[in-house]
Design a protein around this motif. Structure first.
Motif, PDB file in Angstrom:
ATOM      1  N   THR A 181       0.835  -1.202   0.000  1.00  0.00           N
ATOM      2  CA  THR A 181       0.000   0.000   0.000  1.00  0.00           C
ATOM      3  C   THR A 181       0.871   1.254   0.000  1.00  0.00           C
ATOM      4  N   ARG A 182       0.266   2.353  -0.415  1.00  0.00           N
ATOM      5  CA  ARG A 182       0.967   3.633  -0.395  1.00  0.00           C
ATOM      6  C   ARG A 182       1.258   4.077   1.027  1.00  0.00           C
ATOM      7  N   ASP A 183       0.336   3.803   1.945  1.00  0.00           N
ATOM      8  CA  ASP A 183       0.540   4.199   3.347  1.00  0.00           C
ATOM      9  C   ASP A 183       1.810   3.566   3.909  1.00  0.00           C
ATOM     10  N   GLU A 184       2.069   2.308   3.549  1.00  0.00           N
ATOM     11  CA  GLU A 184       3.281   1.634   4.013  1.00  0.00           C
ATOM     12  C   GLU A 184       4.525   2.296   3.422  1.00  0.00           C
ATOM     13  N   ALA A 185       4.422   2.718   2.161  1.00  0.00           N
ATOM     14  CA  ALA A 185       5.550   3.393   1.520  1.00  0.00           C
ATOM     15  C   ALA A 185       5.813   4.744   2.175  1.00  0.00           C
ATOM     16  N   VAL A 186       4.744   5.468   2.505  1.00  0.00           N
ATOM     17  CA  VAL A 186       4.879   6.754   3.195  1.00  0.00           C
ATOM     18  C   VAL A 186       5.551   6.552   4.548  1.00  0.00           C
ATOM     19  N   LEU A 187       5.126   5.513   5.279  1.00  0.00           N
ATOM     20  CA  LEU A 187       5.693   5.231   6.594  1.00  0.00           C
ATOM     21  C   LEU A 187       7.190   4.951   6.493  1.00  0.00           C
ATOM     22  N   ALA A 188       7.597   4.287   5.416  1.00  0.00           N
ATOM     23  CA  ALA A 188       9.017   3.987   5.231  1.00  0.00           C
ATOM     24  C   ALA A 188       9.838   5.273   5.119  1.00  0.00           C
ATOM     25  N   VAL A 189       9.259   6.297   4.484  1.00  0.00           N
ATOM     26  CA  VAL A 189       9.969   7.574   4.342  1.00  0.00           C
ATOM     27  C   VAL A 189       9.982   8.333   5.662  1.00  0.00           C
ATOM     28  N   THR A 190       8.849   8.389   6.331  1.00  0.00           N
ATOM     29  CA  THR A 190       8.771   9.178   7.571  1.00  0.00           C
ATOM     30  C   THR A 190       9.570   8.555   8.705  1.00  0.00           C
ATOM     31  N   THR A 191       9.830   7.255   8.630  1.00  0.00           N
ATOM     32  CA  THR A 191      10.631   6.592   9.675  1.00  0.00           C
ATOM     33  C   THR A 191      12.103   6.465   9.290  1.00  0.00           C
ATOM     34  N   GLY A 192      12.461   7.007   8.114  1.00  0.00           N
ATOM     35  CA  GLY A 192      13.857   7.001   7.709  1.00  0.00           C
ATOM     36  C   GLY A 192      14.340   5.742   7.019  1.00  0.00           C
ATOM     37  N   LYS A 193      13.439   4.804   6.721  1.00  0.00           N
ATOM     38  CA  LYS A 193      13.847   3.578   6.040  1.00  0.00           C
ATOM     39  C   LYS A 193      14.089   3.824   4.549  1.00  0.00           C
ATOM     40  N   ALA A 194      13.460   4.855   4.023  1.00  0.00           N
ATOM     41  CA  ALA A 194      13.629   5.211   2.614  1.00  0.00           C
ATOM     42  C   ALA A 194      13.904   6.703   2.509  1.00  0.00           C
ATOM     43  N   ASP A 195      14.608   7.081   1.453  1.00  0.00           N
ATOM     44  CA  ASP A 195      14.936   8.493   1.238  1.00  0.00           C
ATOM     45  C   ASP A 195      13.770   9.263   0.625  1.00  0.00           C
ATOM     46  N   ALA A 196      12.967   8.571  -0.159  1.00  0.00           N
ATOM     47  CA  ALA A 196      11.886   9.254  -0.877  1.00  0.00           C
ATOM     48  C   ALA A 196      10.839   8.247  -1.313  1.00  0.00           C
ATOM     49  N   ILE A 197       9.683   8.768  -1.649  1.00  0.00           N
ATOM     50  CA  ILE A 197       8.626   7.972  -2.257  1.00  0.00           C
ATOM     51  C   ILE A 197       8.342   8.575  -3.627  1.00  0.00           C
ATOM     52  N   ILE A 198       8.022   7.739  -4.589  1.00  0.00           N
ATOM     53  CA  ILE A 198       7.642   8.229  -5.917  1.00  0.00           C
ATOM     54  C   ILE A 198       6.127   8.243  -6.021  1.00  0.00           C
TER      55      ILE A 198
END
Length: 283
Positions: A181-198
């Motif tokens: 889901t997109r929410d999971e991708a957003v969470l990855a960015v806000t928690t520092g697991k990812a640099d960005a979301i597309i």
């Protein structure tokens, strides 16, 4: 053969010919019946609607009423046909299936991916969207897609989406985290697991308003501007196909679609001046 018998045979032949011609004419009329006639007889234009997809769609759980710029577009098209609009709850993935099964007449706001054209007919563009990155890391501003295509850059994306296709085409060397889901991708960015979301510009702008931790919207270069189109059945007739494309082309050219889009962004205090540098609704 007597004259009377001849006249009887002639009359019978003429009658048979008339019946055959009448049947052929009736068949031709049935074949020429347009989707427009079907919609007008029904009194309703049905479009696919996606829950919690601002600024495109949003459904009030208390009243059941839909809002969003796609709803504005649908209402205008319905008015042109002299019918009312019905928004049928769907999802981005299912909206194409709903068109194919005639559950809905149209699916708005589709990214014109070549593979999707195998499943549905595309209209002329209603507006143009751009793929962007949303990131709290200001150092990513001004980056090219080539510079982002680096194993040191971690990108989050929702699996199977249009933006996932972009990662496969432009970011094959980057570290891609795919989520259901997109929410999971957003969470990855806000928690520092990812640099960005597309994602795309409009989704990205709303994301930043709903969750400031996700950062800002940046438009990598070259700008990946993609037409947003309306999907309809491959079995539809030329009359309806021509109407939908003429509606899309006219309202894009005169600026109505831009007006409806900006209206959909108003609840989030986003104006045309807030849209990221390098982005153009009209391509």
């Amino acid at each position: 053969m007597t004259m009377t018998a001849f006249l009887k045979r002639l009359a019978t032949g003429v009658a048979a010919t008339a019946i055959a011609l009448g049947a052929s004419f009736g068949t031709a009329q049935a074949q020429q019946a347009s989707k427009v006639d079907e919609i007008r007889d029904r009194g309703v234009l049905r479009i696919a609607g996606i829950l919690n997809e601002d600024p495109y769609f949003s459904k009030d759980p208390r009243t059941g009423e839909w809002r969003g710029f796609v709803v504005e577009m649908g209402n205008d098209m319905a008015a042109e046909l002299g019918v009312t609009l019905e928004v049928v709850e769907s999802s981005w993935a299912n909206s194409i299936l709903d068109v194919q099964s005639n559950k809905v007449d149209l699916a708005f706001a589709l990214t014109a991916l070549p593979k999707r054209a195998l499943s549905v007919e595309f209209s002329a563009p209603t507006y143009y969207n751009s793929f962007v990155i949303i990131s709290p890391n200001a150092e990513l501003k001004g980056k090219t897609w080539a510079e982002l295509n680096d194993p040191a850059v971690t990108i989050a994306v929702d699996m199977g989406s249009s933006q996932d296709q972009i990662t496969k085409a432009y970011l094959a060397r980057a570290n891609i985290l795919r989520f259901k889901t997109r929410d999971e991708a957003v969470l990855a960015v806000t928690t520092g697991k990812a640099d960005a979301i597309i994602n795309t510009v409009f989704n990205g702008m709303v994301m930043t308003k709903k969750n400031a931790q996700i950062g800002a919207v940046y438009v990598p270069t070259p700008i990946l501007s993609s037409p947003s189109v309306i999907g309809m059945s491959h079995e539809t007739d030329d009359v309806f196909r021509g109407f939908v494309s003429a509606w899309a082309d006219y309202n894009r050219r005169v600026g109505n679609n831009q007006t409806w889009i900006l209206k959909g962004l108003e609840p989030f205090d986003i104006t045309i001046d807030d849209l990221p540098e390098g982005f153009d609704i009209n391509g």
